[in-house]
Motif scaffolding. Structure first.
Motif, PDB file in Angstrom:
ATOM      1  N   GLY A 105       0.599  -1.075  -0.117  1.00 11.89           N
ATOM      2  CA  GLY A 105      -0.198  -0.220  -0.285  1.00 11.89           C
ATOM      3  C   GLY A 105       0.813   1.761  -0.145  1.00 11.89           C
ATOM      4  N   ALA A 146       1.505   1.572  -3.715  1.00 11.32           N
ATOM      5  CA  ALA A 146       0.146   1.872  -4.505  1.00 11.32           C
ATOM      6  C   ALA A 146       0.309   3.489  -5.247  1.00 11.32           C
ATOM      7  CB  ALA A 146      -1.253   1.015  -4.345  1.00 11.32           C
ATOM      8  N   GLU A 147       0.098   4.549  -4.460  1.00  7.61           N
ATOM      9  CA  GLU A 147      -0.460   5.560  -4.467  1.00  7.61           C
ATOM     10  C   GLU A 147       1.072   6.100  -6.351  1.00  7.61           C
ATOM     11  OE1 GLU A 147      -1.282   8.849  -1.478  1.00  7.61           O
ATOM     12  OE2 GLU A 147      -0.574   7.221   0.128  1.00  7.61           O
ATOM     13  N   THR A 199      -0.811  -3.920  -6.488  1.00 10.60           N
ATOM     14  CA  THR A 199      -0.560  -4.923  -5.682  1.00 10.60           C
ATOM     15  C   THR A 199      -1.130  -6.175  -6.045  1.00 10.60           C
ATOM     16  OG1 THR A 199      -2.004  -4.214  -4.334  1.00 10.60           O
ATOM     17  CG2 THR A 199      -0.828  -2.962  -3.529  1.00 10.60           C
ATOM     18  N   ASP A 214      -4.692  -5.609  -5.455  1.00 10.00           N
ATOM     19  CA  ASP A 214      -5.321  -4.969  -6.065  1.00 10.00           C
ATOM     20  C   ASP A 214      -5.275  -6.118  -7.893  1.00 10.00           C
ATOM     21  OD1 ASP A 214      -5.501  -2.501  -4.733  1.00 10.00           O
ATOM     22  OD2 ASP A 214      -3.429  -2.042  -5.855  1.00 10.00           O
ATOM     23  N   GLY A 244       0.692   0.748   5.176  1.00  5.81           N
ATOM     24  CA  GLY A 244       0.640   0.323   3.857  1.00  5.81           C
ATOM     25  C   GLY A 244       0.754  -1.645   3.334  1.00  5.81           C
ATOM     26  N   THR A 245       0.659  -1.925   5.292  1.00  4.66           N
ATOM     27  CA  THR A 245      -0.031  -3.766   5.177  1.00  4.66           C
ATOM     28  C   THR A 245      -0.296  -4.169   5.789  1.00  4.66           C
ATOM     29  OG1 THR A 245       1.333  -4.936   5.352  1.00  4.66           O
ATOM     30  CG2 THR A 245       2.494  -3.420   6.499  1.00  4.66           C
ATOM     31  N   SER A 246      -1.462  -4.654   5.913  1.00  7.08           N
ATOM     32  CA  SER A 246      -2.588  -4.929   6.806  1.00  7.08           C
ATOM     33  C   SER A 246      -2.444  -5.761   7.782  1.00  7.08           C
ATOM     34  CB  SER A 246      -3.391  -6.098   6.034  1.00  7.08           C
ATOM     35  OG  SER A 246      -3.166  -6.773   4.859  1.00  7.08           O
ATOM     36  N   ASP A 268      -3.414   2.338   8.207  1.00  5.80           N
ATOM     37  CA  ASP A 268      -3.531   1.731   7.183  1.00  5.80           C
ATOM     38  C   ASP A 268      -5.501   1.547   7.135  1.00  5.80           C
ATOM     39  OD1 ASP A 268      -3.030  -1.349   5.787  1.00  5.80           O
ATOM     40  OD2 ASP A 268      -5.096  -0.776   5.647  1.00  5.80           O
ATOM     41  N   ILE A 289      -4.302   5.976   3.951  1.00  8.05           N
ATOM     42  CA  ILE A 289      -3.813   5.955   2.816  1.00  8.05           C
ATOM     43  C   ILE A 289      -2.155   5.771   3.332  1.00  8.05           C
ATOM     44  CG2 ILE A 289      -4.954   5.648   0.854  1.00  8.05           C
ATOM     45  CD1 ILE A 289      -4.567   8.146   0.147  1.00  8.05           C
TER      46      ILE A 289
END
Length: 228
Positions: free
Chosen positions: A11, A14-15, A20, A23, A170-172, A195, A213
């Motif tokens: 994540g 991603a911007e 990913t 995605d 940026g990581t779950s 996140d 984000i």
């Protein structure tokens, strides 16, 4: 200066336009990602694997760091910063961060298929069959594939266990063994998780969840810590 460790995931980039696997629904074109990112795939369908990484590398050459990367770089004005990233891109480096450990390899590097210590920088996006190392062996992407060990995991554990502040961005925290790094953070250390979703890890008492984000979350972190 306090030791601050940033643990970043897909994540984060991603911007910058880097898709990913999530995605893509676990797919690249019509192929299961695990079918193009494993030693068995390299053995059975090398053309497909080569093309997959060439296309990802080509995309990376066209991407630039986003505001989240820039803000993480700026943290070095206030803290002793180390970055542990699951990402294989070089956007942290290009944003100016100076201490980065790549858990899963680096897309702009290739290595020998007979000697993993022979690693080379890619000057262009395309790796071809017939491109060989100094020992005459075919080069492969310098990526930790599904089913391969993470060679720098011990180093990552050492780094994060010394942290006085941790930012997870940026990581779950669903991808193991990388997600398990959070278990090595001292219970007294504040952990800021940036996140937009709900992180998988909830057992620590000192977690602050910034539900944004990466770039927006990093701005909020700067505001919370009164950094300018």
């Amino acid at each position: 200066m306090k030791k601050l460790v940033v643990f970043s995931g897909a994540g984060m980039s991603a911007e910058s336009g880097i898709k990913t696997f999530r995605d893509m629904g676990g797919l690249w074109e019509q192929y299961d990602v695990t079918k193009v990112a494993s030693p068995i795939a390299w053995k059975n369908t090398p053309d497909l694997v080569m093309d997959f990484y060439n296309q990802r590398r080509k995309q990376l050459f066209e991407c630039i760091p986003n505001e989240g990367h820039q803000l993480i770089s700026k943290l070095e004005n206030f803290y002793d910063v180390s970055i542990i990233t699951q990402n294989v891109d070089d956007l942290h480096e290009r944003a100016g961060s100076s201490n980065i450990l790549h858990l899963h390899g680096e897309l702009k590097k290739v290595r020998s298929t007979v000697d993993s210590s022979l690693v080379y920088e890619m000057k262009d996006w395309e790796l071809k069959f017939g491109d060989v190392c100094e020992k005459g062996s075919q080069l492969r992407p310098h990526i930790v594939w599904f089913g391969e060990a993470v060679p720098v995991m011990e180093e990552a554990i050492h780094i994060i266990s010394k942290a006085e502040i941790v930012i997870v961005v940026g990581t779950s925290l669903n991808v193991y063994p990388a997600a398990g790094l959070i278990d090595f953070v001292s219970d007294s250390v504040p952990v800021y998780i940036i996140d937009p979703g709900k992180p998988a890890y909830q057992s620590k008492q000192n977690i602050v969840h910034i539900q944004e984000i990466a770039s927006v979350g990093m701005k909020k972190f700067f505001e919370m810590m009164d950094l300018n």
